[in-house]
Design an enzyme around this catalytic site. Structure first.
Site, short mmCIF file in Angstrom:
data_model
loop_
_atom_site.label_atom_id
_atom_site.label_comp_id
_atom_site.label_asym_id
_atom_site.label_seq_id
_atom_site.Cartn_x
_atom_site.Cartn_y
_atom_site.Cartn_z
N LYS A 159 -49.05 28.29 29.25
CA LYS A 159 -49.83 29.17 28.36
C LYS A 159 -50.77 28.36 27.46
CE LYS A 159 -48.83 33.16 29.88
NZ LYS A 159 -49.92 33.86 30.62
N GLY A 186 -47.57 44.95 37.78
CA GLY A 186 -46.60 44.33 36.88
C GLY A 186 -46.40 45.13 35.60
N GLN A 187 -45.65 44.56 34.67
CA GLN A 187 -45.28 45.27 33.44
C GLN A 187 -46.51 45.73 32.66
OE1 GLN A 187 -43.73 43.14 30.10
NE2 GLN A 187 -42.69 44.91 29.22
N ILE A 190 -50.09 41.86 44.96
CA ILE A 190 -49.66 40.94 46.02
C ILE A 190 -48.76 41.69 47.00
CG2 ILE A 190 -49.86 38.66 44.91
CD1 ILE A 190 -46.81 39.01 44.25
N TYR A 206 -43.17 27.78 30.86
CA TYR A 206 -44.03 28.94 30.58
C TYR A 206 -45.00 28.59 29.44
CZ TYR A 206 -45.12 33.83 29.29
OH TYR A 206 -45.74 35.02 29.00
N GLY A 214 -52.56 41.48 39.31
CA GLY A 214 -51.20 41.72 38.81
C GLY A 214 -51.07 43.15 38.32
C1 AKB Z 1 -41.44 36.44 28.05
O1 AKB Z 1 -40.42 36.79 27.43
O2 AKB Z 1 -41.48 35.46 28.81
C2 AKB Z 1 -42.71 37.22 27.83
C3 AKB Z 1 -43.49 36.66 26.68
C4 AKB Z 1 -43.01 36.86 25.32
O3 AKB Z 1 -44.51 36.09 26.89
N1 AKB Z 1 -42.42 38.59 27.62
#
Ligand code: AKB
Length: 322
Positions: free
Chosen positions: A147, A11-12, A35, A143, A8
């Protein structure tokens, strides 16, 4: 000497971390894994090796690891929180199948692994203020689910197979280099772009929506310091709270207006992002990271804003975007 694969890398976080690692470990290889469609360019391409590496392709990660004698993988491939709500199966695939492929290669080849977690790993049942290191983690976003699972799986591979897994829970990250995409905290970067371009900013979160934020140089330093930490001092591994600033949109707006007086902002909360942000902590307690590996943030809101504005102005005028 260290040989590192950053998955990655365009990415950012990856685009800056790869460069920082190349500076920190000049004798080794820091491989930029990307990628198709997100190939490295400019300094990132020219300053070291790069390889196409889909995080889900364990065979390919294994091949690259053999080719460069990789000893550490930074696994930064991720679908961020707002996009993950729209594409939950893709988020699961990248985050979880990706993690398993990295951990399997690491187990076989004795590689250390950093896979970031996030403030997104917490949920509405978590204490929102001074969120403890060890507390309730029942997130309500996809998300967040990935995590928490990342933290658990990374600890599992450490305890069960001795893989050296370590990580931090990143706050929303603010940077002038690479734009984030699909995150709930992205507004904290976009607001600076709008201010510099002289545009009104439409804020997707309501006033008073607090969350942890961090300037990218601190986040990069944390990523390197945790992997350098003396393992005998680590009581935790996956993952450490790290904190720097607890911000809400009005605070950012008012601070930017000190330097860009005509700047205007209005609120138009996005329901998906607002629900995610409301379920996240306001301010994490990072005392375990301080005690176990000496973590300390350097940037506050004012120092970050001065630096962001100067660097973003320079970047946008260099790119002819002002
Ligand atoms: C998001 O906003 O999804 C990410 C994070 C805070 O993990 N930047």
């Amino acid at each position: 000497m260290k040989n590192i694969l950053v998955i990655g890398a365009t990415g950012q976080i990856g685009s800056e971390l790869t460069m920082k690692l190349r500076e920190a470990y000049p004798g080794g290889n820091v491989v930029a894994g990307y990628i198709k469609g997100a190939e490295p360019k400019g300094d990132l391409l020219e300053s070291g090796p790069s390889e196409e590496a889909d995080v889900r392709d364990a065979a390919r990660i294994g091949e690259i690891s053999d080719k460069y004698g990789i000893d550490t993988i930074y696994n930064l491939a991720a679908i961020l929180s707002a996009t993950a709500e729209k594409k939950p199966l893709l988020a699961w695939d990248i985050q979880m199948n990706g993690l398993i492929s990295v951990l399997e290669v690491a187990k076989e080849k004795g590689i250390s692994v950093f896979t970031p977690s996030s403030i997104g790993s917490f949920g509405p049942g978590t204490p929102a203020d001074d969120t403890p290191q060890d507390t309730i983690q029942r997130p309500t976003s996809m998300y967040g689910v990935t995590k928490v699972a990342t933290e658990l799986l990374s600890d599992y591979y450490h305890v069960k197979y001795g893989v050296d897994t370590r990580s931090v829970r990143f706050p929303g990250l603010i940077s002038y280099v690479t734009l984030p995409g699909g995150g709930t905290s992205d507004y904290s970067v976009e607001i600076y772009y709008a201010a510099i371009r002289g545009e009104e900013f439409v804020c997707p979160l309501a006033a008073g929506t607090y969350m942890d934020m961090m300037y990218m140089p601190d986040a990069l330093r944390a990523s390197i310091e945790i992997m350098e930490a003396d393992p005998s001092r680590l009581r935790h591994r996956n993952s450490f709270n790290i904190a720097s600033m607890s911000l809400e949109p009005q605070m950012l707006y008012e601070k930017i207006r000190e330097y860009v007086p005509g700047f205007r902002m209005r609120y138009e909360p996005d329901p998906v992002k607002q629900a995610i942000a409301d379920s996240w902590p306001n301010k994490m307690d990072d005392s375990c990271a301080r005690e176990e590996w000496g973590w300390k943030a350097e940037y506050d809101l004012d120092a970050m804003t001065v630096d962001m504005i100067a660097r973003l102005k320079a970047k946008l005028s260099r790119d002819g975007a002002l």
